[in-house]
Design a protein around this motif. Structure first.
Motif, PDB file in Angstrom:
ATOM      1  N   THR A  24       0.828  -1.208   0.000  1.00 60.09           N
ATOM      2  CA  THR A  24       0.000   0.000   0.000  1.00 60.09           C
ATOM      3  C   THR A  24       0.859   1.254   0.000  1.00 60.09           C
ATOM      4  OG1 THR A  24      -0.236   0.066   2.416  1.00 60.09           O
ATOM      5  CG2 THR A  24      -1.882  -1.189   1.203  1.00 60.09           C
ATOM      6  N   GLU A  25       2.061   1.165   0.584  1.00 61.75           N
ATOM      7  CA  GLU A  25       2.986   2.304   0.518  1.00 61.75           C
ATOM      8  C   GLU A  25       3.579   2.425  -0.874  1.00 61.75           C
ATOM      9  OE1 GLU A  25       6.466   4.617   0.341  1.00 61.75           O
ATOM     10  OE2 GLU A  25       6.517   2.430   0.119  1.00 61.75           O
ATOM     11  N   ARG A  26       3.977   1.308  -1.452  1.00 60.23           N
ATOM     12  CA  ARG A  26       4.657   1.345  -2.745  1.00 60.23           C
ATOM     13  C   ARG A  26       3.701   1.750  -3.867  1.00 60.23           C
ATOM     14  NH1 ARG A  26       7.596  -2.368  -6.626  1.00 60.23           N
ATOM     15  NH2 ARG A  26       5.954  -3.891  -6.295  1.00 60.23           N
ATOM     16  N   TYR A  27       2.474   1.270  -3.813  1.00 54.81           N
ATOM     17  CA  TYR A  27       1.515   1.580  -4.876  1.00 54.81           C
ATOM     18  C   TYR A  27       0.831   2.924  -4.660  1.00 54.81           C
ATOM     19  CZ  TYR A  27       1.566  -2.726  -7.581  1.00 54.81           C
ATOM     20  OH  TYR A  27       1.935  -3.757  -8.426  1.00 54.81           O
ATOM     21  N   ALA A  28       0.334   3.162  -3.442  1.00 52.92           N
ATOM     22  CA  ALA A  28      -0.531   4.318  -3.210  1.00 52.92           C
ATOM     23  C   ALA A  28       0.127   5.425  -2.403  1.00 52.92           C
ATOM     24  CB  ALA A  28      -1.820   3.871  -2.503  1.00 52.92           C
ATOM     25  N   GLY A  29       1.355   5.207  -1.914  1.00 54.87           N
ATOM     26  CA  GLY A  29       2.005   6.222  -1.105  1.00 54.87           C
ATOM     27  C   GLY A  29       1.388   6.389   0.267  1.00 54.87           C
ATOM     28  N   GLN A  30       0.654   5.378   0.738  1.00 50.28           N
ATOM     29  CA  GLN A  30      -0.002   5.477   2.047  1.00 50.28           C
ATOM     30  C   GLN A  30       1.016   5.320   3.178  1.00 50.28           C
ATOM     31  OE1 GLN A  30      -3.367   2.893   2.465  1.00 50.28           O
ATOM     32  NE2 GLN A  30      -4.375   3.621   0.607  1.00 50.28           N
ATOM     33  N   ASP A  31       0.690   5.910   4.310  1.00 49.90           N
ATOM     34  CA  ASP A  31       1.516   5.786   5.502  1.00 49.90           C
ATOM     35  C   ASP A  31       1.293   4.398   6.104  1.00 49.90           C
ATOM     36  OD1 ASP A  31       2.855   5.957   7.887  1.00 49.90           O
ATOM     37  OD2 ASP A  31       1.825   7.748   8.604  1.00 49.90           O
ATOM     38  N   VAL A  32       2.328   3.577   6.154  1.00 47.54           N
ATOM     39  CA  VAL A  32       2.188   2.216   6.668  1.00 47.54           C
ATOM     40  C   VAL A  32       2.851   2.052   8.037  1.00 47.54           C
ATOM     41  CG1 VAL A  32       1.958   1.176   4.391  1.00 47.54           C
ATOM     42  CG2 VAL A  32       4.248   1.459   5.377  1.00 47.54           C
ATOM     43  N   ALA A  33       3.149   3.175   8.709  1.00 45.63           N
ATOM     44  CA  ALA A  33       3.819   3.090  10.014  1.00 45.63           C
ATOM     45  C   ALA A  33       3.003   2.251  10.995  1.00 45.63           C
ATOM     46  CB  ALA A  33       4.063   4.489  10.576  1.00 45.63           C
ATOM     47  N   GLY A  34       1.676   2.355  10.918  1.00 44.13           N
ATOM     48  CA  GLY A  34       0.820   1.611  11.839  1.00 44.13           C
ATOM     49  C   GLY A  34       0.877   0.110  11.642  1.00 44.13           C
ATOM     50  N   TYR A  35       1.331  -0.323  10.469  1.00 46.46           N
ATOM     51  CA  TYR A  35       1.427  -1.754  10.189  1.00 46.46           C
ATOM     52  C   TYR A  35       2.754  -2.354  10.658  1.00 46.46           C
ATOM     53  CZ  TYR A  35      -2.547  -1.243   6.963  1.00 46.46           C
ATOM     54  OH  TYR A  35      -3.769  -1.002   6.406  1.00 46.46           O
ATOM     55  N   LEU A  36       3.761  -1.518  10.871  1.00 48.09           N
ATOM     56  CA  LEU A  36       5.098  -2.053  11.129  1.00 48.09           C
ATOM     57  C   LEU A  36       5.179  -2.942  12.369  1.00 48.09           C
ATOM     58  CD1 LEU A  36       7.615   0.734  10.069  1.00 48.09           C
ATOM     59  CD2 LEU A  36       6.573  -1.098   8.734  1.00 48.09           C
ATOM     60  N   PRO A  37       4.475  -2.622  13.477  1.00 51.42           N
ATOM     61  CA  PRO A  37       4.542  -3.546  14.619  1.00 51.42           C
ATOM     62  C   PRO A  37       4.039  -4.946  14.276  1.00 51.42           C
ATOM     63  CG  PRO A  37       3.728  -1.412  15.326  1.00 51.42           C
ATOM     64  CD  PRO A  37       3.763  -1.368  13.832  1.00 51.42           C
ATOM     65  N   PHE A  38       2.982  -5.019  13.460  1.00 53.55           N
ATOM     66  CA  PHE A  38       2.472  -6.326  13.046  1.00 53.55           C
ATOM     67  C   PHE A  38       3.508  -7.060  12.193  1.00 53.55           C
ATOM     68  CE2 PHE A  38       0.454  -8.974   9.814  1.00 53.55           C
ATOM     69  CZ  PHE A  38      -0.319  -9.832  10.593  1.00 53.55           C
ATOM     70  N   VAL A  39       4.057  -6.368  11.204  1.00 51.98           N
ATOM     71  CA  VAL A  39       5.053  -6.987  10.326  1.00 51.98           C
ATOM     72  C   VAL A  39       6.258  -7.448  11.138  1.00 51.98           C
ATOM     73  CG1 VAL A  39       6.591  -6.604   8.359  1.00 51.98           C
ATOM     74  CG2 VAL A  39       4.273  -5.626   8.343  1.00 51.98           C
ATOM     75  N   GLN A  40       6.716  -6.588  12.029  1.00 47.94           N
ATOM     76  CA  GLN A  40       7.869  -6.924  12.875  1.00 47.94           C
ATOM     77  C   GLN A  40       7.582  -8.171  13.705  1.00 47.94           C
ATOM     78  OE1 GLN A  40      10.906  -4.678  13.554  1.00 47.94           O
ATOM     79  NE2 GLN A  40      11.607  -6.674  14.289  1.00 47.94           N
ATOM     80  N   SER A  41       6.374  -8.275  14.257  1.00 46.47           N
ATOM     81  CA  SER A  41       6.053  -9.424  15.104  1.00 46.47           C
ATOM     82  C   SER A  41       6.034 -10.719  14.302  1.00 46.47           C
ATOM     83  CB  SER A  41       4.704  -9.209  15.805  1.00 46.47           C
ATOM     84  OG  SER A  41       3.622  -9.293  14.890  1.00 46.47           O
ATOM     85  N   CYS A  42       5.561 -10.649  13.051  1.00 42.99           N
ATOM     86  CA  CYS A  42       5.536 -11.847  12.207  1.00 42.99           C
ATOM     87  C   CYS A  42       6.951 -12.324  11.914  1.00 42.99           C
ATOM     88  CB  CYS A  42       4.804 -11.547  10.895  1.00 42.99           C
ATOM     89  SG  CYS A  42       3.072 -11.104  11.122  1.00 42.99           S
ATOM     90  N   LEU A  43       7.827 -11.394  11.575  1.00 40.06           N
ATOM     91  CA  LEU A  43       9.212 -11.757  11.297  1.00 40.06           C
ATOM     92  C   LEU A  43       9.917 -12.279  12.546  1.00 40.06           C
ATOM     93  CD1 LEU A  43      10.108  -8.667   9.089  1.00 40.06           C
ATOM     94  CD2 LEU A  43       9.778 -11.017   8.281  1.00 40.06           C
ATOM     95  N   THR A  44       9.638 -11.661  13.683  1.00 39.29           N
ATOM     96  CA  THR A  44      10.245 -12.092  14.937  1.00 39.29           C
ATOM     97  C   THR A  44       9.862 -13.521  15.266  1.00 39.29           C
ATOM     98  OG1 THR A  44      10.308  -9.829  15.789  1.00 39.29           O
ATOM     99  CG2 THR A  44      10.420 -11.607  17.406  1.00 39.29           C
ATOM    100  N   PHE A  45       8.595 -13.877  14.958  1.00 32.73           N
ATOM    101  CA  PHE A  45       8.167 -15.254  15.209  1.00 32.73           C
ATOM    102  C   PHE A  45       9.070 -16.250  14.485  1.00 32.73           C
ATOM    103  CE2 PHE A  45       6.078 -18.912  13.306  1.00 32.73           C
ATOM    104  CZ  PHE A  45       5.841 -19.667  14.442  1.00 32.73           C
ATOM    105  N   PHE A  46       9.234 -16.074  13.179  1.00 31.86           N
ATOM    106  CA  PHE A  46      10.050 -17.019  12.417  1.00 31.86           C
ATOM    107  C   PHE A  46      11.484 -17.042  12.934  1.00 31.86           C
ATOM    108  CE2 PHE A  46       6.562 -16.487   9.451  1.00 31.86           C
ATOM    109  CZ  PHE A  46       6.418 -17.756   8.898  1.00 31.86           C
ATOM    110  N   ASP A  47      12.043 -15.869  13.216  1.00 34.07           N
ATOM    111  CA  ASP A  47      13.435 -15.768  13.648  1.00 34.07           C
ATOM    112  C   ASP A  47      13.648 -16.458  14.993  1.00 34.07           C
ATOM    113  OD1 ASP A  47      16.097 -14.874  13.290  1.00 34.07           O
ATOM    114  OD2 ASP A  47      15.722 -13.102  14.518  1.00 34.07           O
ATOM    115  N   GLU A  48      12.788 -16.163  15.960  1.00 33.53           N
ATOM    116  CA  GLU A  48      12.985 -16.692  17.311  1.00 33.53           C
ATOM    117  C   GLU A  48      12.509 -18.134  17.437  1.00 33.53           C
ATOM    118  OE1 GLU A  48      11.416 -14.064  20.244  1.00 33.53           O
ATOM    119  OE2 GLU A  48      12.816 -12.441  19.729  1.00 33.53           O
TER     120      GLU A  48
END
Length: 309
Positions: A24-48
């Motif tokens: 949504t940021e790359r296509y529409a230029g929307q602010d995706v800051a609110g999504y980053l905690p979710f994305v971070q948590s998903c990646l942390t799951f796989f890593d840990e």
């Protein structure tokens, strides 16, 4: 944990949500800051999670090259008890790469360092030789085949690591053409993605055949009530995957590049208007295999358009 034959150790879908959020940021230029905690948590799951499991099996959390050992995992719902599933590796690589490609305002320096460190821990995709051709393997190893998906082509779609205009396209095409499971599972029925794979690989005839099969009249009172296929009727996955494949036949992108007609039959006339990344729209009329009219907004993006022969 899901202890059934199809869903055991299958968590990749969450990465697809992460990618859609970032797009949504790359296509529409929307602010995706609110999504980053979710994305971070998903990646942390796989890593840990996978470092934790490795420590249960032995003394080290990573393999001899400093990479995660993604075991036990799953190649979609098909290649079960997988070690280093190709679909999982491709998803993690793409999401982390897209995170790091966000404008500098996203993420603190410490977070970006963490993302880069995790990306360095993701193992490489596994390759194998089939009929004398280099192909993408579904995983490093697996114990059984449980369904009829082709996750060895997920680096093509949805993860976009291979495709028209990108390096090593031949390996992905070889996978589509020579992998015996891919050929056995190839179909237009239900949620099958082979029409999308074919389009992304520039295989025009295959993409056209499979997409027409997906979007044909269902034969019911309501033409779009497809199915049952692998699930039930109405199964709108037929239409969803059909529409994705149709659009990929018309337009594909690789960062700034916009490829027109990468898998479009020259005998099909068409008028279309589609979105591309960076708040771009592309509208074109094609007759007899030639672009008659082309409108790109903003006009500055026209230089990035490549019309495929």
């Amino acid at each position: 944990m899901e202890y059934n034959a199809w869903l055991e150790y299958e968590w990749d879908t969450v990465l697809e949500f992460c990618l859609m959020m970032l797009e949504t940021e790359r296509y529409a230029g929307q602010d995706v800051a609110g999504y980053l905690p979710f994305v971070q948590s998903c990646l942390t799951f796989f890593d840990e999670h996978y470092q934790y499991l490795a420590r249960q099996r032995g003394a080290k959390a990573l393999d001899g090259e400093g990479h995660l050992v993604l075991y036990p995992g799953s190649g979609a719902e098909t290649y079960k008890m997988a070690n280093n599933s190709t679909a999982t590796i491709a998803g993690l690589r793409t999401v982390l790469t897209r995170l790091l490609a966000l404008p500098p305002a996203y993420g603190t320096p410490a977070q970006r360092q963490q993302w880069a460190a995790m990306l360095a821990r993701i193992p490489a995709l596994s390759l194998r030789e089939v009929q004398g051709h280099a192909t993408i393997a579904p995983a490093k190893s697996w114990e059984r085949i449980n369904n009829v998906e082709s996750p060895q082509l997920y680096p093509v779609f949805p993860w976009g690591i291979y495709g028209v205009g990108q390096r090593d396209l031949a390996t992905a095409i070889n996978t589509y053409r020579y992998d015996t499971d891919v050929q056995k599972f190839r179909s237009h029925v239900g949620w099958k993605q082979h029409n999308i794979f074919a389009a992304r690989l520039g295989l025009t005839d295959e993409a056209a055949e499979l997409t027409v099969g997906k979007l044909k009249d269902s034969g019911r009172r309501f033409p779009a009530f497809w199915g049952p296929g692998y699930d039930w009727a109405p199964d709108h996955n037929w239409g969803g995957s059909g529409m994705i494949g149709l659009q990929e036949m018309l337009l594909q992108t690789d960062d700034q590049k916009i490829y027109l007609l990468p898998a479009w039959p020259k005998t099909w006339d068409v008028h279309f208007k589609l979105h591309a990344p960076y708040q771009t729209t592309v509208e074109a009329t094609v007759r007899n295999g030639k672009v008659q009219e082309l409108k790109v907004l903003p006009e500055s993006r026209r230089k990035d358009v490549v019309v495929m022969d």
